[in-house]
Design a protein around this motif. Structure first.
Motif, PDB file in Angstrom:
ATOM      1  N   SER A   4       0.800  -1.215   0.000  1.00 31.43           N
ATOM      2  CA  SER A   4       0.000   0.000   0.000  1.00 31.43           C
ATOM      3  C   SER A   4       0.835   1.268   0.000  1.00 31.43           C
ATOM      4  CB  SER A   4      -0.939   0.008   1.214  1.00 31.43           C
ATOM      5  OG  SER A   4      -1.872  -1.031   1.110  1.00 31.43           O
ATOM      6  N   ALA A   5       1.999   1.240   0.650  1.00 36.09           N
ATOM      7  CA  ALA A   5       2.834   2.442   0.692  1.00 36.09           C
ATOM      8  C   ALA A   5       3.282   2.839  -0.711  1.00 36.09           C
ATOM      9  CB  ALA A   5       4.041   2.203   1.589  1.00 36.09           C
ATOM     10  N   THR A   7       1.649   1.970  -3.633  1.00 35.28           N
ATOM     11  CA  THR A   7       0.515   2.288  -4.494  1.00 35.28           C
ATOM     12  C   THR A   7      -0.167   3.580  -4.107  1.00 35.28           C
ATOM     13  OG1 THR A   7      -1.132   1.129  -3.149  1.00 35.28           O
ATOM     14  CG2 THR A   7       0.031  -0.169  -4.828  1.00 35.28           C
ATOM     15  N   GLY A   8      -0.060   3.995  -2.837  1.00 37.07           N
ATOM     16  CA  GLY A   8      -0.763   5.178  -2.360  1.00 37.07           C
ATOM     17  C   GLY A   8      -2.237   4.917  -2.083  1.00 37.07           C
ATOM     18  N   LEU A   9      -2.674   3.671  -2.222  1.00 30.62           N
ATOM     19  CA  LEU A   9      -4.070   3.297  -1.967  1.00 30.62           C
ATOM     20  C   LEU A   9      -4.111   2.400  -0.738  1.00 30.62           C
ATOM     21  CD1 LEU A   9      -5.136   2.461  -5.628  1.00 30.62           C
ATOM     22  CD2 LEU A   9      -5.765   4.494  -4.316  1.00 30.62           C
ATOM     23  N   TRP A  10      -4.773   2.853   0.304  1.00 28.91           N
ATOM     24  CA  TRP A  10      -4.833   2.108   1.552  1.00 28.91           C
ATOM     25  C   TRP A  10      -5.465   0.745   1.334  1.00 28.91           C
ATOM     26  CZ3 TRP A  10      -8.329  -0.068   4.899  1.00 28.91           C
ATOM     27  CH2 TRP A  10      -7.835  -0.363   6.158  1.00 28.91           C
ATOM     28  N   GLY A  11      -4.812  -0.310   1.792  1.00 29.59           N
ATOM     29  CA  GLY A  11      -5.338  -1.656   1.713  1.00 29.59           C
ATOM     30  C   GLY A  11      -4.945  -2.433   0.469  1.00 29.59           C
ATOM     31  N   LYS A  14      -2.041  -5.060   0.740  1.00 30.02           N
ATOM     32  CA  LYS A  14      -1.741  -5.151   2.170  1.00 30.02           C
ATOM     33  C   LYS A  14      -2.185  -6.514   2.669  1.00 30.02           C
ATOM     34  CE  LYS A  14      -3.530  -3.585   6.514  1.00 30.02           C
ATOM     35  NZ  LYS A  14      -4.164  -4.874   6.659  1.00 30.02           N
ATOM     36  N   TYR A  28      -4.395 -10.833   0.233  1.00 29.17           N
ATOM     37  CA  TYR A  28      -4.345  -9.378   0.387  1.00 29.17           C
ATOM     38  C   TYR A  28      -5.721  -8.797   0.676  1.00 29.17           C
ATOM     39  CZ  TYR A  28       0.148 -10.189  -1.740  1.00 29.17           C
ATOM     40  OH  TYR A  28       1.399 -10.668  -2.003  1.00 29.17           O
ATOM     41  N   ASP A  29      -5.741  -7.696   1.426  1.00 34.71           N
ATOM     42  CA  ASP A  29      -7.010  -7.012   1.694  1.00 34.71           C
ATOM     43  C   ASP A  29      -7.671  -6.605   0.384  1.00 34.71           C
ATOM     44  OD1 ASP A  29      -6.723  -7.322   4.414  1.00 34.71           O
ATOM     45  OD2 ASP A  29      -5.986  -5.295   4.751  1.00 34.71           O
ATOM     46  N   SER A  38      -9.918 -10.699  -3.012  1.00 32.45           N
ATOM     47  CA  SER A  38      -9.709  -9.661  -2.007  1.00 32.45           C
ATOM     48  C   SER A  38     -10.442  -9.982  -0.707  1.00 32.45           C
ATOM     49  CB  SER A  38     -10.203  -8.314  -2.539  1.00 32.45           C
ATOM     50  OG  SER A  38      -9.511  -7.974  -3.720  1.00 32.45           O
ATOM     51  N   CYS A  81      -0.005  -8.018  -6.872  1.00 33.18           N
ATOM     52  CA  CYS A  81       0.663  -7.830  -5.592  1.00 33.18           C
ATOM     53  C   CYS A  81       1.920  -8.678  -5.443  1.00 33.18           C
ATOM     54  CB  CYS A  81      -0.298  -8.160  -4.453  1.00 33.18           C
ATOM     55  SG  CYS A  81      -1.725  -7.065  -4.386  1.00 33.18           S
TER      56      CYS A  81
END
Length: 83
Positions: A4-5, A7-11, A14, A28-29, A38, A81
């Motif tokens: 996520s860090a 991609t800038g998209l939370w989750g 992750k 992954y979430d 997901s 991912c």
């Protein structure tokens, strides 16, 4: 593993930290481009105590909301991912 860090998209990409329910086979979430892999969508789509998200006060699935999230995840064009 882009995470996520990156991609800038939370989750996105992750790994779930504390979930051990039936959907835990998903890695992954949020798996970009594949809502069915997901954890987020799996948990939104179930009502069993161990799987439900949010974890409090929900006994019914919100079909339109689930389909909206499914569409958003499936349209993500980020690289996979990894493992």
């Amino acid at each position: 593993d882009i995470g996520s860090a990156t991609t800038g998209l939370w989750g996105v990409c992750k790994k779930p930290l504390a979930y051990g329910g039936a959907g835990a086979t998903r890695k992954y979430d949020i798996e970009p481009g594949n809502a069915d892999l997901s954890v987020l969508l799996y948990r939104m789509s179930h009502t069993a105590t161990a799987d439900v998200m949010p974890s409090v006060g929900r006994k019914v699935n919100h079909t339109e909301g689930i389909e909206m999230v499914r569409g958003w995840i499936n349209q993500l064009t980020l690289p996979g991912c990894g493992n």
